[in-house]
Design a protein around this motif. Structure first.
Motif, PDB file in Angstrom:
ATOM      1  N   TYR A  24      19.176  36.110 -17.902  1.00  0.00           N
ATOM      2  CA  TYR A  24      19.450  34.579 -17.786  1.00  0.00           C
ATOM      3  C   TYR A  24      19.747  34.201 -16.149  1.00  0.00           C
ATOM      4  O   TYR A  24      19.605  34.971 -15.518  1.00  0.00           O
ATOM      5  CB  TYR A  24      21.192  34.752 -18.361  1.00  0.00           C
ATOM      6  N   VAL A  65      16.913  34.331 -23.958  1.00  0.00           N
ATOM      7  CA  VAL A  65      17.230  33.159 -22.927  1.00  0.00           C
ATOM      8  C   VAL A  65      16.552  31.758 -23.804  1.00  0.00           C
ATOM      9  O   VAL A  65      17.333  30.855 -23.711  1.00  0.00           O
ATOM     10  CB  VAL A  65      16.490  33.238 -21.555  1.00  0.00           C
ATOM     11  N   LYS A  69      18.941  28.711 -24.732  1.00  0.00           N
ATOM     12  CA  LYS A  69      18.631  27.107 -24.311  1.00  0.00           C
ATOM     13  C   LYS A  69      18.584  26.321 -25.632  1.00  0.00           C
ATOM     14  O   LYS A  69      19.080  25.051 -25.469  1.00  0.00           O
ATOM     15  CB  LYS A  69      17.465  27.269 -23.520  1.00  0.00           C
TER      16      LYS A  69
END
Length: 73
Positions: A24, A65, A69
């Motif tokens: 991240y 990740v 998102k």
């Protein structure tokens, strides 16, 4: 909470270390979509609470990740 030269307020929050080790970014920054300090302050409180809940969820579920998102969006 910070204000950029264009007078818009933003929330900036550091990513927990355990998530940074998973790829991240170091921090996340989101616009609060206002130029008024009082409104920005109230929106900042809401955003930070939601982000901390999402960080906890990402740690618990080991979200990638890309998945994180997608949830944030």
């Amino acid at each position: 909470m910070l204000r950029l030269p264009n007078s818009l307020y933003y929330t900036r929050i550091a990513t927990p270390l355990s998530l940074r080790e998973s790829g991240y970014t170091n921090k996340f920054k989101f616009s609060l979509l206002t130029r008024e300090r009082k409104t920005a302050y109230l929106r900042n409180i809401e955003q930070v609470q939601q982000l901390h809940a999402l960080f906890d969820k990402a740690i618990t579920l080991s979200l990638s990740v890309v998945d994180f998102k997608a949830v944030v969006a």
